[in-house]
Design an enzyme around this catalytic site. Sequence first.
Site, PDB file in Angstrom:
ATOM      1  N   GLU A   1     -11.215  12.567  -0.956  1.00 12.67           N
ATOM      2  CA  GLU A   1     -12.281  12.685  -1.948  1.00 12.67           C
ATOM      3  C   GLU A   1     -11.696  13.063  -3.298  1.00 12.67           C
ATOM      4  O   GLU A   1     -10.928  14.021  -3.400  1.00 12.67           O
ATOM      5  CB  GLU A   1     -13.306  13.747  -1.532  1.00 12.67           C
ATOM      6  CG  GLU A   1     -14.166  13.354  -0.350  1.00 12.67           C
ATOM      7  CD  GLU A   1     -15.238  14.390  -0.022  1.00 12.67           C
ATOM      8  OE1 GLU A   1     -16.090  14.091   0.824  1.00 12.67           O
ATOM      9  OE2 GLU A   1     -15.227  15.495  -0.610  1.00 12.67           O
ATOM     10  N   CYS A   2     -12.042  12.319  -4.329  1.00 16.85           N
ATOM     11  CA  CYS A   2     -11.751  12.621  -5.729  1.00 16.85           C
ATOM     12  C   CYS A   2     -10.267  12.895  -5.980  1.00 16.85           C
ATOM     13  O   CYS A   2      -9.494  11.963  -6.147  1.00 16.85           O
ATOM     14  CB  CYS A   2     -12.626  13.781  -6.207  1.00 16.85           C
ATOM     15  SG  CYS A   2     -12.803  13.823  -8.017  1.00 16.85           S
TER      16      CYS A   2
END
Length: 467
Positions: free
Chosen positions: A337-338
Site C-alpha cells: 500500500e502506498c
Amino acid sequence: MPYRIPRLFISATRKSSGKTFIAVGLTAALSARGLVVQPFKKGPDYIDPRWHSLAAGRECRNLDDFIMGRPKVLTSFVAHAQGADVAIIEGNLGLFDGQDLEGSDSSAALAKALGAPVLLVVDCKHLARSVAPLVCGHLHFPGGETIVGIILNNVATPRQEKRLREAIERFCPIPILGAIPRSAEIMIDERHLGLVPANEKQGAPHTVETMGRMMESHLDLDRLVALAATATPLALPDNPPALASKAPLVGGRPVRVGYAADQAFSFYYPDNLEALRQNGVELVPFSLLDEQPLPQVDGLYIGGGFPEMFMEHLQQNRATLETIRTRSELGMPIYAECGGLMVLSQRLIWAGKRVELAGALPIEITMHPKPQGYGYMKIHGTGALPWPPVDQEICCHEFHYSKVSKLGEGVRFAYQVTRGSGVDGWHDGILYHNIFASYAHIHVEGAPEWAPFLARFWRERGSFSQP
C-alpha cells in the site's frame, strides 16, 4: 445492554490547536497514575495513533464513520474500551469541521454518538478578551452542548493566562480545566503528511513522559477523571455488526508473511494485523533499512510510510531490494500500500534526484510538492481478483504526494476508482505477476473480506493475480 465506559473526547476550535499534544499528554499522565487508558483517534490517520499507543502502552484504535459505518464505529469503541479505566478519544480538525454542512461527519457528531463529554482545546496564541466570543460561539452552536470544559493551550505568560481566565469566567458558563504554557522544546515536529511518527522521533518515550508531567502540573486531572465518569452508559444498536479483527481463528495451513516495520514503513492498522493473524497469517517483521537478509517467508506485506524521507538509505540497501525483486519474479506474492507501492517501483524521482528502487513493478514514481491523492476513496473490483467484487463498494482513503509517472506493459488493475485519485484517476490496485499494490489504504472493518482474501493470496502463492 448499556456499557459504562468513562470517556473524554478531545477536540479544538480549529486544526493545529494542540489536540494531539493534549490528548497524548493526558493519556501519559493518567497512565502514570496507574489508570488503564484506551486511546482512540477519529479518522483514518496512522501517525497520531502511534503517539497515543506509546503514551497508553496499548494500541490506539481508529474510529471512522465513512470507512467503517456508524454501527461498526460504536461496536469497535465498546469492544476495545472494555476493561479500561478511561477512554480518551481525539477528534480531527475543529469540533464542527467536516464536509457535511449539517455536521454529520464532524467531531461533535461523533462525540454525541459516543456519549462522550468534550474537552475543547483553545490555541491562545495572540488571544486575550476575544477568547470569550470564540468559546461562547462553540458552546451555543448546534452540538456544543457536549462541551464540558475548556483547556487553554499555548499560553505565553501568566499575565495572558489571567486575562484569558477572566474573560471566559465573565462571559462563558464553562469551567477552565487547565492552561498549558507555550513550550517549544516538547512540541512534536510536522512534515507533509502531518506529525513526525513516534517511531522516527529520537527520544519519543522521553517526549511522551515530559508531556505527561506537563499535563499533571497544568491540568485538573482529578476533575477530568470525574467528568469522564459522568458519561452516560452507551447502548449498542440491535444486532451490532461483528468485528473482523475479533473474528474466530480460522484453521488451515499457517502462512508466514514478512511485513516491513521500520522508520520508513509503519502505516499499519492494529485491527488489520489482528484480522490477518485470525486468518492464520504469522506476521514476521523485517526492515528495508538495514542490511539483514529477508526472512524466509511465504509472502510480503509492505505498508505505507515515508520511503521518500529515506531515499538514499533505501538505495544503498541494494541487496534487500534485489532480493525482493528476485523473489517476486520467482512467484512470491506481495501486497503493498502506498509507500510499499513506491518502493516496489523501478525508481523514485524527487527534487531532481533519481533513486533506483526494487524494480519489481514496471513503473516510475515522481514526488510532487502538492498532494496527488488526498482524502476518502470509493473503489469497486474490476473483476481481475475475487476480492473486491465488482458490485461491492469499498470505502477507504489515500494521502500521497507521489504519482505513477510511467506505467509499463503487462500491468492490470484490481480497483475501479469512483471517488479519489488512485493511480490514474480511474484505477488503482496494480496487478503485476504476483504483486498487488495500491495507493488505497484499506481498513478491515470497512472491508471484512480483505483479511481472508489476503491470507488465501499468500497461502496459494498469489494464484489469484495470474492472467
